[in-house]
Design an enzyme around this catalytic site. Structure first.
Site, PDB file in Angstrom:
ATOM      1  N   CYS A   1       3.620   1.679  13.850  1.00 19.73           N
ATOM      2  CA  CYS A   1       3.372   0.246  14.302  1.00 19.73           C
ATOM      3  C   CYS A   1       4.984  -0.036  14.676  1.00 19.73           C
ATOM      4  CB  CYS A   1       2.830  -0.349  13.126  1.00 19.73           C
ATOM      5  SG  CYS A   1       1.319   0.072  12.755  1.00 19.73           S
TER       6      CYS A   1
ATOM      7  N   ASN B   1      -4.441  -6.308  12.311  1.00 19.57           N
ATOM      8  CA  ASN B   1      -3.440  -5.349  12.472  1.00 19.57           C
ATOM      9  C   ASN B   1      -3.450  -4.523  13.933  1.00 19.57           C
ATOM     10  OD1 ASN B   1      -1.407  -3.393  12.837  1.00 19.57           O
ATOM     11  ND2 ASN B   1      -1.255  -3.015  10.465  1.00 19.57           N
TER      12      ASN B   1
ATOM     13  N   HIS C   1       5.775  -7.816  12.607  1.00 19.56           N
ATOM     14  CA  HIS C   1       4.401  -6.954  12.921  1.00 19.56           C
ATOM     15  C   HIS C   1       3.504  -7.601  11.907  1.00 19.56           C
ATOM     16  CE1 HIS C   1       1.516  -3.983  12.958  1.00 19.56           C
ATOM     17  NE2 HIS C   1       1.801  -3.353  11.866  1.00 19.56           N
TER      18      HIS C   1
HETATM   19  N1  COA Z   1     -13.391  -5.154   0.410  1.00 20.12           N
HETATM   20  C1  COA Z   1     -13.803  -5.427  -1.052  1.00 20.12           C
HETATM   21  N2  COA Z   1     -12.918  -4.642  -1.990  1.00 20.12           N
HETATM   22  C2  COA Z   1     -12.049  -3.774  -1.440  1.00 20.12           C
HETATM   23  C3  COA Z   1     -11.661  -3.455   0.038  1.00 20.12           C
HETATM   24  C4  COA Z   1     -12.666  -4.202   0.706  1.00 20.12           C
HETATM   25  N3  COA Z   1     -12.282  -4.251   2.086  1.00 20.12           N
HETATM   26  N4  COA Z   1     -10.854  -2.686   0.050  1.00 20.12           N
HETATM   27  C5  COA Z   1     -10.603  -2.079  -1.154  1.00 20.12           C
HETATM   28  N5  COA Z   1     -11.201  -2.868  -2.213  1.00 20.12           N
HETATM   29  C6  COA Z   1     -11.120  -2.759  -3.501  1.00 20.12           C
HETATM   30  C7  COA Z   1     -10.589  -1.404  -4.064  1.00 20.12           C
HETATM   31  O1  COA Z   1     -11.555  -0.380  -4.172  1.00 20.12           O
HETATM   32  C8  COA Z   1     -10.157  -1.883  -5.400  1.00 20.12           C
HETATM   33  O2  COA Z   1     -11.383  -1.772  -6.267  1.00 20.12           O
HETATM   34  P1  COA Z   1     -11.021  -1.299  -7.854  1.00 20.12           P
HETATM   35  O3  COA Z   1      -9.884  -2.374  -8.358  1.00 20.12           O
HETATM   36  O4  COA Z   1     -12.326  -1.403  -8.312  1.00 20.12           O
HETATM   37  O5  COA Z   1     -10.331   0.081  -7.939  1.00 20.12           O
HETATM   38  C9  COA Z   1      -9.673  -3.327  -5.231  1.00 20.12           C
HETATM   39  O6  COA Z   1     -10.149  -3.826  -4.231  1.00 20.12           O
HETATM   40  C10 COA Z   1      -8.304  -3.349  -5.154  1.00 20.12           C
HETATM   41  O7  COA Z   1      -7.739  -2.460  -4.329  1.00 20.12           O
HETATM   42  P2  COA Z   1      -6.082  -2.502  -3.842  1.00 20.12           P
HETATM   43  O8  COA Z   1      -5.871  -1.192  -2.963  1.00 20.12           O
HETATM   44  O9  COA Z   1      -5.398  -2.511  -5.158  1.00 20.12           O
HETATM   45  O10 COA Z   1      -5.998  -3.808  -3.189  1.00 20.12           O
HETATM   46  P3  COA Z   1      -4.740  -4.404  -2.656  1.00 20.12           P
HETATM   47  O11 COA Z   1      -4.198  -5.831  -3.143  1.00 20.12           O
HETATM   48  O12 COA Z   1      -3.494  -3.352  -2.709  1.00 20.12           O
HETATM   49  O13 COA Z   1      -4.964  -4.762  -0.985  1.00 20.12           O
HETATM   50  C11 COA Z   1      -4.558  -3.703   0.972  1.00 20.12           C
HETATM   51  C12 COA Z   1      -5.292  -3.642  -0.304  1.00 20.12           C
HETATM   52  C13 COA Z   1      -4.947  -2.492   2.026  1.00 20.12           C
HETATM   53  C14 COA Z   1      -5.063  -4.970   1.911  1.00 20.12           C
HETATM   54  C15 COA Z   1      -3.012  -3.870   0.700  1.00 20.12           C
HETATM   55  O14 COA Z   1      -2.577  -2.632  -0.082  1.00 20.12           O
HETATM   56  C16 COA Z   1      -2.135  -3.699   1.959  1.00 20.12           C
HETATM   57  O15 COA Z   1      -2.311  -4.685   2.875  1.00 20.12           O
HETATM   58  N6  COA Z   1      -1.290  -2.593   2.265  1.00 20.12           N
HETATM   59  C17 COA Z   1      -0.598  -2.544   3.651  1.00 20.12           C
HETATM   60  C18 COA Z   1      -1.531  -1.911   4.600  1.00 20.12           C
HETATM   61  C19 COA Z   1      -0.952  -1.863   5.758  1.00 20.12           C
HETATM   62  O16 COA Z   1      -0.104  -2.796   6.171  1.00 20.12           O
HETATM   63  N7  COA Z   1      -1.046  -0.903   6.694  1.00 20.12           N
HETATM   64  C20 COA Z   1      -0.873  -0.913   8.029  1.00 20.12           C
HETATM   65  C21 COA Z   1       0.625  -0.698   7.994  1.00 20.12           C
HETATM   66  S1  COA Z   1       1.314  -0.651   9.684  1.00 20.12           S
END
Ligand code: COA
Length: 332
Positions: free
Chosen positions: A120, A289, A259
């Site tokens: 990205c 994104n 970004h």
């Molecule tokens: N809807 C509902 N629940 C969801 C879900 C969704 N779309 N996606 C994940 N969950 C659940 C998970 O299964 C987890 O459940 P559990 O606690 O029972 O295991 C819970 O939500 C928390 O998941 P977690 O991964 O810890 O959430 P988070 O607070 O880290 O948020 C992201 C997840 C992906 C939004 C976050 O980590 C993020 O934005 N990371 C960066 C990603 C990014 O920018 N990528 C591109 C880079 S260029």
């Protein structure tokens, strides 16, 4: 005052089809509330089946050229950044050039091109390459950020499918005067962390086979939490190093253009640097994104509605697969 490479035109394009959080509720076990709270995304644009991603790049490039007042035949080099190309061979750029040629009846000049892969952060990397090529004598360089990650998204995996959107943004890099232009840039990468974001199959290490497709190895995979933590630190570091190189302070900056990966990442970045929220460009709510397209997309919107003004000090900052990161300081 000496001439410098600057952004002299900007454009963007997104698919017509809108996919809302409520639409996603019908597809995977998720909720508008979860997506909004964790990411800030309300909707994203997604290519329809069979829709050609090249069209986005061509439209964005056409707009950028028009706003620069540059005819396609004046472009001396095209750099297209994408995570995944329109075709593995020959990439994405030739399709954009062909589209521009069809539109304007350009001459048959053979315009050099190449595609650039830096996750990205690709757009920031491409801008830095363009600045160096400008120093080497290229006058007008078209830089396109084109992304259609919906084609590599597992629509049954809620962890990733809620995050990404398709789109393209483009700029023309050309000569500017009066202290304007690209003042400094810091690009970097921590390749030890490449596994945080990956598409495992379809390349030369693991070519696509019926088995890899059945195993879903051609989908984008991500360690969300790890990316989050790295992203905030890397964006802060790149911003400070680029500003230091430009001998400017963050207080002098009119706009920070991060970004658009996740609203919480953007807020954490702004908080670490104590940035006024009014100086941070955000449109992730409407596009999700869009990867390497997100920064030029945000720039195009802000230029169009006159938030970005001539002379404004602007910092572009991003991170992405690799893990790459970088920042660019521009006097608009
Ligand atoms: N809807 C509902 N629940 C969801 C879900 C969704 N779309 N996606 C994940 N969950 C659940 C998970 O299964 C987890 O459940 P559990 O606690 O029972 O295991 C819970 O939500 C928390 O998941 P977690 O991964 O810890 O959430 P988070 O607070 O880290 O948020 C992201 C997840 C992906 C939004 C976050 O980590 C993020 O934005 N990371 C960066 C990603 C990014 O920018 N990528 C591109 C880079 S260029």
């Amino acid at each position: 005052m000496a001439e410098r490479a600057g952004i002299i035109g900007v454009g963007a394009s997104v698919p017509e089809r809108v996919l809302t959080n409520h639409d996603l509720e019908q597809m995977v076990l998720t909720s508008d509330e979860w997506i909004t709270q964790r990411t800030g995304i309300k909707e994203r644009r997604i290519l329809r089946e069979g829709e050609d991603p090249a069209r986005l790049g061509i439209e964005a490039a056409g707009m950028a050229l028009a706003s620069a007042g540059i005819r396609p035949e004046e472009v001396e080099l095209v750099i297209t950044s994408s995570n995944v190309q329109i075709m593995p061979v020959p990439g994405s750029s030739p399709f954009i050039i062909e589209g521009l040629r069809d539109r304007k009846g350009t001459t048959d000049r053979h315009v050099p091109f190449f595609d650039l892969v830096a996750g990205c952060t690709g757009f920031i990397y491409a801008l830095e390459v363009a600045r160096c090529m400008f120093g080497g004598g290229y006058r007008h360089i078209l830089v396109v950020g084109l992304e259609s990650l919906s084609r590599f998204t597992n629509w049954q995996e809620r962890e990733t499918c809620v995050l990404f959107g398709d789109g393209a943004g483009a700029v023309v890099v050309g000569p500017v005067e009066g202290g304007r232009g690209i003042l400094a840039s810091h690009i970097a990468a921590d390749s030890t962390q490449w596994a945080l974001l990956r598409v495992e199959a379809g390349g030369t290490r693991t070519p696509a086979t019926a088995e890899t497709v059945a195993a879903g190895q051609h989908f984008l995979r991500m360690e969300g939490r790890g990316v989050f933590e790295e992203a905030v630190k890397m964006m802060e570091r790149a911003t400070l190093l680029a500003l230091e190189q430009a001998q400017l302070s963050k207080e002098e900056v009119a706009w920070f253009v991060p970004h658009q990966a996740n609203l919480r990442i953007i807020k954490a970045f702004a908080a670490r640097l104590h940035l006024p929220w009014t100086k941070v460009l955000v449109n992730i709510d409407r596009y999700g994104n869009t990867s390497t397209a997100s920064i030029p997309l945000a720039l195009a919107e802000a230029a169009q509605d006159n938030r970005l003004r001539k002379g404004d000090l602007v910092v572009l900052v991003g991170f992405g697969a690799g893990v790459t990161y970088g920042a660019t300081v521009i006097r608009w």
